[in-house]
Design an enzyme around this catalytic site. Structure first.
Site, short mmCIF file in Angstrom:
data_model
loop_
_atom_site.label_atom_id
_atom_site.label_comp_id
_atom_site.label_asym_id
_atom_site.label_seq_id
_atom_site.Cartn_x
_atom_site.Cartn_y
_atom_site.Cartn_z
N ARG A 39 -14.26 -19.20 -14.76
CA ARG A 39 -14.86 -19.27 -13.47
C ARG A 39 -15.43 -20.75 -12.93
NH1 ARG A 39 -19.28 -15.30 -13.64
NH2 ARG A 39 -19.17 -15.74 -16.00
N ASN B 122 -16.15 -12.20 -12.21
CA ASN B 122 -15.44 -11.15 -13.36
C ASN B 122 -15.66 -9.89 -12.78
OD1 ASN B 122 -15.14 -13.45 -15.33
ND2 ASN B 122 -17.09 -13.14 -16.31
#
Length: 91
Positions: free
Chosen positions: A20, A38
């Site tokens: 990320r 996520n």
């Protein structure tokens, strides 16, 4: 090229490996706004808005991932630009 919105689901070894943050760095560098999140199933959802050319470049980074990631699949679609983001965040 005009403005667009990318919605992608990235599969593989993409959680707990800096994916990320990696996505965020490249999104900001390309002038994209949105988020990387996520999901409970082990995938990462990515939504990014900006110029189509930048989004196409960004897709290459989603496939590559950071060194510890192993991307096996990127499912994506281009949508109409909505202009709802002011930054690129991670969740």
């Amino acid at each position: 090229m005009g403005l667009a919105r990318l919605h992608a689901i990235v599969e593989g070894e993409v959680q707990g490996v800096g994916f990320r943050r990696y996505v965020q760095i490249h999104a900001v560098r390309l002038g994209l706004k949105g988020y990387a999140k996520n999901l409970p199933d082990g995938t990462v959802e990515v939504v990014a808005e900006g110029y189509e050319e930048s989004i196409q470049q960004f897709l290459n980074y989603l496939w590559k991932g950071p060194p510890l990631a192993l991307v096996t699949k990127v499912t994506h679609k281009l949508e109409s630009y909505k202009g709802e983001f002011t930054s690129f965040d991670t969740y």
